[in-house]
Design an enzyme around this catalytic site. Structure first.
Site, short mmCIF file in Angstrom:
data_model
loop_
_atom_site.label_atom_id
_atom_site.label_comp_id
_atom_site.label_asym_id
_atom_site.label_seq_id
_atom_site.Cartn_x
_atom_site.Cartn_y
_atom_site.Cartn_z
N PRO A 28 0.82 -1.22 0.00
CA PRO A 28 0.00 0.00 0.00
C PRO A 28 0.85 1.28 0.00
O PRO A 28 0.36 2.35 -0.33
CB PRO A 28 -0.81 -0.10 1.30
CG PRO A 28 -0.75 -1.53 1.71
CD PRO A 28 0.55 -2.06 1.18
N GLU B 208 0.28 -7.50 8.05
CA GLU B 208 0.34 -6.03 8.10
C GLU B 208 1.43 -5.44 7.22
O GLU B 208 1.46 -4.25 6.95
CB GLU B 208 0.54 -5.55 9.54
CG GLU B 208 -0.66 -5.79 10.44
CD GLU B 208 -1.95 -5.19 9.89
OE1 GLU B 208 -2.02 -3.97 9.74
OE2 GLU B 208 -2.88 -5.98 9.60
N ARG C 65 -0.64 -7.58 -21.70
CA ARG C 65 -1.37 -7.18 -22.91
C ARG C 65 -0.60 -6.17 -23.77
O ARG C 65 -0.93 -5.94 -24.92
CB ARG C 65 -2.77 -6.66 -22.57
CG ARG C 65 -2.80 -5.34 -21.84
CD ARG C 65 -4.19 -5.02 -21.37
NE ARG C 65 -5.15 -4.83 -22.46
CZ ARG C 65 -5.20 -3.77 -23.26
NH1 ARG C 65 -4.32 -2.79 -23.11
NH2 ARG C 65 -6.09 -3.67 -24.20
N ASP D 92 -4.32 1.84 -32.69
CA ASP D 92 -3.50 2.45 -33.74
C ASP D 92 -3.85 3.92 -33.94
O ASP D 92 -4.81 4.44 -33.39
CB ASP D 92 -3.54 1.64 -35.04
CG ASP D 92 -4.84 1.80 -35.81
OD1 ASP D 92 -5.56 2.79 -35.60
OD2 ASP D 92 -5.13 0.90 -36.62
C1 9D3 Z 1 -2.85 -0.65 9.16
C2 9D3 Z 1 -2.28 -0.17 7.91
N1 9D3 Z 1 -2.62 -0.97 6.72
C3 9D3 Z 1 -2.04 -0.27 5.55
C4 9D3 Z 1 -3.08 0.49 4.82
C5 9D3 Z 1 -2.06 -2.32 6.85
C6 9D3 Z 1 -2.21 -3.14 5.63
C7 9D3 Z 1 -3.43 -3.38 5.06
C8 9D3 Z 1 -3.55 -4.19 3.94
C9 9D3 Z 1 -1.08 -3.71 5.04
C10 9D3 Z 1 -1.22 -4.52 3.94
C11 9D3 Z 1 -2.45 -4.77 3.41
C12 9D3 Z 1 -2.57 -5.63 2.21
N2 9D3 Z 1 -2.50 -4.87 0.97
C13 9D3 Z 1 -1.57 -5.11 0.06
O1 9D3 Z 1 -0.74 -5.98 0.27
C14 9D3 Z 1 -1.51 -4.31 -1.15
C15 9D3 Z 1 -2.34 -3.24 -1.61
C16 9D3 Z 1 -3.49 -2.59 -1.05
O2 9D3 Z 1 -3.99 -2.92 0.03
N3 9D3 Z 1 -4.05 -1.58 -1.76
C17 9D3 Z 1 -3.58 -1.16 -2.97
N4 9D3 Z 1 -2.51 -1.72 -3.51
C18 9D3 Z 1 -1.92 -2.75 -2.84
S1 9D3 Z 1 -0.56 -3.57 -3.37
C19 9D3 Z 1 -0.52 -4.56 -2.05
#
Ligand code: 9D3
Length: 239
Positions: A89, A116, A154, A169
């Site tokens: 994230p 997390e 793709r 194109d």
């Molecule tokens: C408490 C803070 N959280 C972060 C927003 C913890 C957390 C939540 C969800 C940590 C990891 C996740 C799992 N998400 C992903 O691994 C992830 C993700 C996403 O949640 N949103 C957008 N892109 C991605 S890429 C990987």
């Protein structure tokens, strides 16, 4: 291109990779995608891949040991290291420009996390880039990895049939993959469906007029639904 995916849920990738363009691109040798289970690289009795965060706090953190061992195994499966990408994230937002950039690589190694997050030494030790697919919370990186794979594959030469690629194109008017505009409205048979008629201009056979109409429609819909795409900054970024 070769794409390796490191994940705790390899089965999640099976279905998305076995349909349509992703399936055909693999069969044709345009891309080779290998999914490896991080848990296979645990050495303890319980096959543990996560642990409590130092300093306290909620949830669990991905341990560096199994992931490093998994990475070092996978890395050797092909000659190029390519780009190493953690789906997190915290990453830069994935977009079409990034998809084009990644499509130019010989190899990608995508690492999908659970819990997390990753122990920070994973990002630093692997010198990994980070990618997020948007500002919403997923349950893990797997779906994000699949989104990246879908968007990148793709773009590989030959991945789309002639019918699909023709859309992009320079003769297409209004929207295409390089344009910041939304697609113009499309219609197919029947000419009248539940009282709704296909616009006369599309039946006119006047191709110049049709092109102009589509262009106007693209612009108007973008103004109405995605005005953010018309901001100067966005236009520049996409060229
Ligand atoms: C408490 C803070 N959280 C972060 C927003 C913890 C957390 C939540 C969800 C940590 C990891 C996740 C799992 N998400 C992903 O691994 C992830 C993700 C996403 O949640 N949103 C957008 N892109 C991605 S890429 C990987």
């Amino acid at each position: 291109m070769r794409i390796d995916v490191l994940t705790l849920f390899p089965e999640m990738f099976e279905s998305p990779l076995s349909y349509s363009i992703l399936k055909r691109a693999q069969e044709q040798g345009i891309v080779a995608i290998a999914v490896t289970n991080i848990r296979d690289f645990t050495t303890d009795k319980y096959h543990k891949v996560d642990d409590k965060p130092y300093g306290g706090g909620p949830g669990m953190v991905m341990m560096p040991g199994p992931l490093f061992d998994c990475f070092e195994h996978v890395e050797k499966l092909a000659p190029h290291r390519g780009r190493v990408i953690l789906l997190t994230p915290q990453g830069q937002r994935f977009n079409q420009a990034k998809a084009r950039e990644l499509a130019a690589e010989e190899r990608l190694i995508l690492i999908a996390g659970r819990y997390e997050g990753f122990d920070e030494r994973i990002r630093i030790g692997l010198n990994a880039e980070q990618i997020s697919i948007g500002d919403y919370v997923l349950n893990g990186g797997e779906l994000a990895a699949m989104v990246v794979i879908d968007a990148v594959v793709r773009l590989l030469p030959g991945a789309l049939g002639d019918e699909d690629s023709a859309k992009d194109d320079s003769f297409s008017v209004g929207a295409n993959d390089h344009s910041p505009l939304l697609e113009y409205p499309q219609y197919t048979r029947p000419e009248v469906f539940r009282g709704m008629k296909v616009p006369d201009i599309l039946l006119s056979g006047d191709h110049a007029k049709i092109a102009q109409w589509r262009c106007e429609q693209s612009l108007e819909r973008t103004r109405q639904w995605r005005p953010d795409l018309l901001d100067a900054g966005d236009l520049g970024e996409r060229r």
